[in-house]
Write a protein that holds these residues in place. Structure first.
Motif, PDB file in Angstrom:
ATOM      1  N   GLY A   1      14.267   4.063   4.965  1.00 47.58           N
ATOM      2  CA  GLY A   1      12.844   4.344   5.522  1.00 47.58           C
ATOM      3  C   GLY A   1      12.003   5.515   4.990  1.00 47.58           C
ATOM      4  N   LYS A   2      12.653   5.861   3.921  1.00 46.39           N
ATOM      5  CA  LYS A   2      11.627   7.085   3.338  1.00 46.39           C
ATOM      6  C   LYS A   2      10.672   6.641   2.492  1.00 46.39           C
ATOM      7  CE  LYS A   2      15.521  10.316   3.849  1.00 46.39           C
ATOM      8  NZ  LYS A   2      16.573  11.300   3.039  1.00 46.39           N
ATOM      9  N   LYS A   3      10.937   5.416   1.977  1.00 49.51           N
ATOM     10  CA  LYS A   3       9.767   4.767   1.136  1.00 49.51           C
ATOM     11  C   LYS A   3       9.695   5.480  -0.344  1.00 49.51           C
ATOM     12  CE  LYS A   3       6.847   3.102   4.653  1.00 49.51           C
ATOM     13  NZ  LYS A   3       5.517   2.938   5.274  1.00 49.51           N
ATOM     14  N   CYS A   4       8.814   5.174  -1.165  1.00 47.97           N
ATOM     15  CA  CYS A   4       8.892   5.313  -2.675  1.00 47.97           C
ATOM     16  C   CYS A   4       7.484   6.445  -2.830  1.00 47.97           C
ATOM     17  CB  CYS A   4       8.315   4.301  -3.578  1.00 47.97           C
ATOM     18  SG  CYS A   4       9.744   2.944  -3.409  1.00 47.97           S
ATOM     19  N   ASP A   5       7.769   7.327  -4.050  1.00 49.22           N
ATOM     20  CA  ASP A   5       6.839   8.124  -4.245  1.00 49.22           C
ATOM     21  C   ASP A   5       5.704   7.707  -5.186  1.00 49.22           C
ATOM     22  OD1 ASP A   5       8.283  10.878  -3.692  1.00 49.22           O
ATOM     23  OD2 ASP A   5       9.738   9.799  -5.023  1.00 49.22           O
ATOM     24  N   VAL A   6       6.038   6.336  -5.766  1.00 45.92           N
ATOM     25  CA  VAL A   6       5.115   5.896  -6.495  1.00 45.92           C
ATOM     26  C   VAL A   6       5.535   4.162  -6.697  1.00 45.92           C
ATOM     27  CG1 VAL A   6       6.298   6.309  -8.652  1.00 45.92           C
ATOM     28  CG2 VAL A   6       4.056   5.620  -9.054  1.00 45.92           C
ATOM     29  N   VAL A   7       4.460   3.412  -6.843  1.00 46.69           N
ATOM     30  CA  VAL A   7       4.607   2.064  -7.015  1.00 46.69           C
ATOM     31  C   VAL A   7       3.741   1.551  -8.246  1.00 46.69           C
ATOM     32  CG1 VAL A   7       4.095  -0.283  -6.041  1.00 46.69           C
ATOM     33  CG2 VAL A   7       5.143   1.242  -4.599  1.00 46.69           C
ATOM     34  N   TYR A   8       4.543   1.177  -9.299  1.00 41.70           N
ATOM     35  CA  TYR A   8       3.735   0.633 -10.470  1.00 41.70           C
ATOM     36  C   TYR A   8       3.686  -0.930 -10.267  1.00 41.70           C
ATOM     37  CZ  TYR A   8       5.310   5.083 -12.522  1.00 41.70           C
ATOM     38  OH  TYR A   8       5.467   6.613 -12.422  1.00 41.70           O
ATOM     39  N   ASP A   9       2.452  -1.464 -10.375  1.00 45.26           N
ATOM     40  CA  ASP A   9       2.273  -2.590 -10.241  1.00 45.26           C
ATOM     41  C   ASP A   9       1.196  -3.500 -11.075  1.00 45.26           C
ATOM     42  OD1 ASP A   9       1.303  -5.106  -8.686  1.00 45.26           O
ATOM     43  OD2 ASP A   9       0.764  -4.360  -6.890  1.00 45.26           O
ATOM     44  N   SER A  10       1.766  -4.376 -11.702  1.00 48.12           N
ATOM     45  CA  SER A  10       1.015  -5.119 -12.710  1.00 48.12           C
ATOM     46  C   SER A  10       0.712  -6.449 -12.394  1.00 48.12           C
ATOM     47  CB  SER A  10       1.631  -5.145 -14.250  1.00 48.12           C
ATOM     48  OG  SER A  10       3.091  -5.814 -13.871  1.00 48.12           O
ATOM     49  N   VAL A  11       1.126  -6.956 -10.960  1.00 48.55           N
ATOM     50  CA  VAL A  11       0.952  -8.364 -10.560  1.00 48.55           C
ATOM     51  C   VAL A  11      -0.252  -8.523  -9.915  1.00 48.55           C
ATOM     52  CG1 VAL A  11       1.890  -9.985  -8.962  1.00 48.55           C
ATOM     53  CG2 VAL A  11       3.642  -8.289 -10.082  1.00 48.55           C
ATOM     54  N   GLY A  12      -0.857  -7.505  -9.130  1.00 50.94           N
ATOM     55  CA  GLY A  12      -2.034  -7.764  -8.525  1.00 50.94           C
ATOM     56  C   GLY A  12      -2.318  -8.377  -7.306  1.00 50.94           C
ATOM     57  N   LYS A  13      -2.770  -9.605  -7.202  1.00 50.94           N
ATOM     58  CA  LYS A  13      -3.308 -10.231  -5.931  1.00 50.94           C
ATOM     59  C   LYS A  13      -1.995 -10.654  -4.979  1.00 50.94           C
ATOM     60  CE  LYS A  13      -4.675 -14.724  -6.349  1.00 50.94           C
ATOM     61  NZ  LYS A  13      -3.541 -15.353  -5.659  1.00 50.94           N
ATOM     62  N   ASP A  14      -0.970 -10.978  -5.699  1.00 50.95           N
ATOM     63  CA  ASP A  14       0.064 -11.168  -4.836  1.00 50.95           C
ATOM     64  C   ASP A  14       0.935 -10.240  -4.157  1.00 50.95           C
ATOM     65  OD1 ASP A  14      -0.594 -13.851  -5.456  1.00 50.95           O
ATOM     66  OD2 ASP A  14       1.411 -14.353  -6.712  1.00 50.95           O
ATOM     67  N   THR A  15       0.828  -9.006  -4.552  1.00 49.93           N
ATOM     68  CA  THR A  15       1.256  -8.008  -4.218  1.00 49.93           C
ATOM     69  C   THR A  15       0.586  -6.831  -3.390  1.00 49.93           C
ATOM     70  OG1 THR A  15       1.207  -6.806  -6.267  1.00 49.93           O
ATOM     71  CG2 THR A  15       3.253  -8.003  -5.881  1.00 49.93           C
ATOM     72  N   PHE A  16      -0.583  -7.065  -3.134  1.00 49.46           N
ATOM     73  CA  PHE A  16      -1.486  -6.337  -2.549  1.00 49.46           C
ATOM     74  C   PHE A  16      -1.768  -6.987  -1.224  1.00 49.46           C
ATOM     75  CE2 PHE A  16      -5.615  -5.235  -1.036  1.00 49.46           C
ATOM     76  CZ  PHE A  16      -5.865  -3.736  -1.043  1.00 49.46           C
ATOM     77  N   PRO A  17      -1.936  -6.325   0.089  1.00 48.16           N
ATOM     78  CA  PRO A  17      -1.573  -4.824   0.093  1.00 48.16           C
ATOM     79  C   PRO A  17      -0.155  -4.369   0.374  1.00 48.16           C
ATOM     80  CG  PRO A  17      -2.445  -5.578   2.098  1.00 48.16           C
ATOM     81  CD  PRO A  17      -2.109  -6.774   1.009  1.00 48.16           C
ATOM     82  N   LYS A  18       0.671  -5.169   0.156  1.00 46.43           N
ATOM     83  CA  LYS A  18       2.219  -4.867   0.525  1.00 46.43           C
ATOM     84  C   LYS A  18       2.693  -3.667  -0.337  1.00 46.43           C
ATOM     85  CE  LYS A  18       5.089  -8.100   1.717  1.00 46.43           C
ATOM     86  NZ  LYS A  18       5.790  -9.585   1.777  1.00 46.43           N
ATOM     87  N   SER A  19       2.257  -3.381  -1.348  1.00 46.27           N
ATOM     88  CA  SER A  19       2.461  -2.585  -2.263  1.00 46.27           C
ATOM     89  C   SER A  19       2.464  -1.414  -1.754  1.00 46.27           C
ATOM     90  CB  SER A  19       1.967  -2.429  -3.776  1.00 46.27           C
ATOM     91  OG  SER A  19       2.788  -3.598  -4.583  1.00 46.27           O
ATOM     92  N   LEU A  20       1.227  -0.940  -1.046  1.00 49.29           N
ATOM     93  CA  LEU A  20       0.835   0.348  -0.231  1.00 49.29           C
ATOM     94  C   LEU A  20       1.958   0.485   0.857  1.00 49.29           C
ATOM     95  CD1 LEU A  20      -2.862  -0.345  -0.016  1.00 49.29           C
ATOM     96  CD2 LEU A  20      -1.671   0.791  -2.024  1.00 49.29           C
ATOM     97  N   ASP A  21       2.448  -0.567   1.496  1.00 47.68           N
ATOM     98  CA  ASP A  21       3.453  -0.324   2.553  1.00 47.68           C
ATOM     99  C   ASP A  21       4.901   0.353   2.077  1.00 47.68           C
ATOM    100  OD1 ASP A  21       1.568  -1.098   4.680  1.00 47.68           O
ATOM    101  OD2 ASP A  21       2.123  -3.338   4.126  1.00 47.68           O
ATOM    102  N   CYS A  22       4.790   0.288   0.694  1.00 44.82           N
ATOM    103  CA  CYS A  22       6.188   0.723   0.131  1.00 44.82           C
ATOM    104  C   CYS A  22       6.151   2.166  -0.276  1.00 44.82           C
ATOM    105  CB  CYS A  22       6.653  -0.047  -1.087  1.00 44.82           C
ATOM    106  SG  CYS A  22       6.739  -1.731  -0.988  1.00 44.82           S
ATOM    107  N   LEU A  23       4.956   2.910   0.035  1.00 42.83           N
ATOM    108  CA  LEU A  23       4.730   4.211  -0.218  1.00 42.83           C
ATOM    109  C   LEU A  23       4.818   5.321   0.744  1.00 42.83           C
ATOM    110  CD1 LEU A  23       1.587   3.496  -2.723  1.00 42.83           C
ATOM    111  CD2 LEU A  23       3.812   4.561  -3.596  1.00 42.83           C
ATOM    112  N   LYS A  24       5.652   6.411   0.327  1.00 44.30           N
ATOM    113  CA  LYS A  24       5.378   7.617   1.198  1.00 44.30           C
ATOM    114  C   LYS A  24       3.986   8.060   1.374  1.00 44.30           C
ATOM    115  CE  LYS A  24       9.823   9.471  -0.693  1.00 44.30           C
ATOM    116  NZ  LYS A  24      10.393  10.525  -1.400  1.00 44.30           N
TER     117      LYS A  24
END
Length: 324
Positions: free
Chosen positions: A206-229
């Motif tokens: 449940g602590k999530k990540c310090d950083v998300v590196y995302d080269s995928v774009g449309k398919d991973t937004f906005p869920k990438s943001l939900d992986c961040l501390k």
């Protein structure tokens, strides 16, 4: 004269035209490079389709390669005829020969093969700036890297693990997940079978990540943001699945006072000194054995269209090169 892969109109792989071009002789500050290989990257697709615009039409595709210096223009002292060199960011690498600004190239150490350099310059220097400068990772860092089995992803996984980070990745098949686990990743998520946000929460308690590196774009937004501390960083550096929508920046506040950046390699290696520093760090980590470079696909330069079809169909892993 040289044979080169020329684009006369934007479109699919079929617009690539293998033809002769007169490139002339190197002018002041320029060199002529006889190519050994050129790298294939998604940025090439962006230019071929017109998502990124070239300076003029027609143009020769390609942004990275390696070869041997065969002629010097006036005033060039940084390299000599016979030197092996590599470059990223210059235009026109899908060619048998290339005239290029001498400041765009770096000399290759003996430990780095020309084919390896052609495969790794853009991808490896991208991993370098992401991990060492965009968000410097180290012991205690928890990170998520999308497209972990791709060319940048396999380098980044090994390098981040070497730096002491906990490395989580995503990929689209069991085979790609297994490949990434062999290249530094501590945890892999098959995004076709699992919700990557739920798995990140599970992996991190449940602590999530310090950083998300995302080269995928449309398919991973906005869920990438939900992986961040809270106050974590979203580094979106590509859009292989399509262009991101227009973003209301208030979403960063809503999801925890997040930071977001849209970096590119060319913003980090805009001059010769920065280029040599980044490439030097990359060559050192490869020569040490901490990062091993996989060239999983090799095509003749004349078959660049087939390489593009496979890349866009996500049939490729690791690095892809075109050989001369």
């Amino acid at each position: 004269m040289t044979k080169a892969m020329v684009v006369h109109a934007f479109g699919g792989p079929e617009v690539l035209s293998w033809e002769e071009r007169d490139i002339g002789q190197p002018g002041p500050g320029e060199i002529l490079v006889e190519q050994a290989a050129a790298g294939v990257n998604f940025i090439d697709v962006y230019f071929r389709t017109g998502l990124y615009k070239p300076a003029s039409m027609p143009f020769v595709l390609g942004k990275e390669g390696a070869g041997t210096v065969v002629a010097l223009g006036e005033g060039v002292t940084s390299v000599a005829v016979g030197d092996r060199v590599a470059y990223s960011g210059a235009n026109g690498s899908y060619a048998e020969r290339l005239v290029i600004d001498a400041d765009e190239v770096v000399k290759l150490p003996e430990a780095i093969a020309s084919e390896t350099a052609a495969a790794v310059m853009l991808k490896g220097m991208t991993a370098e700036y992401l991990l060492r400068r965009t968000f410097p990772v180290g012991p205690g860092t928890v990170m998520l890297f999308h497209a972990a089995a791709g060319g940048v992803g396999l380098i980044a996984g090994q390098w981040a693990k070497h730096l002491g980070a906990t490395v989580i990745g995503t990929a689209g098949s069991a085979e790609k997940c297994a490949l990434a686990l062999e290249h530094g990743y501590d945890h892999m998520i098959n995004y076709r079978e699992e919700d990557f946000v739920a798995r990140v929460l599970e992996i991190t308690d449940g602590k999530k990540c310090d950083v998300v590196y995302d080269s995928v774009g449309k398919d991973t937004f906005p869920k990438s943001l939900d992986c961040l501390k809270r106050r974590g960083l979203w580094a979106t550096f590509g859009q292989s699945s399509g262009k991101l929508p227009d973003i209301d920046l208030s979403i960063l506040n809503q999801k925890g006072s997040l930071f977001a950046t849209r970096p590119s390699l060319f913003g980090y290696v805009s001059n010769r000194e920065e280029r040599e520093e980044s490439a030097g760090a990359l060559f050192d980590v490869i020569a040490s054995g901490a990062v091993k470079v996989r060239i999983d696909q090799t095509y003749p330069l004349a078959d660049a269209a087939e390489a593009h079809r496979d890349l866009e169909a996500r049939k490729t892993t690791g690095a892809t090169i075109l050989t001369v």
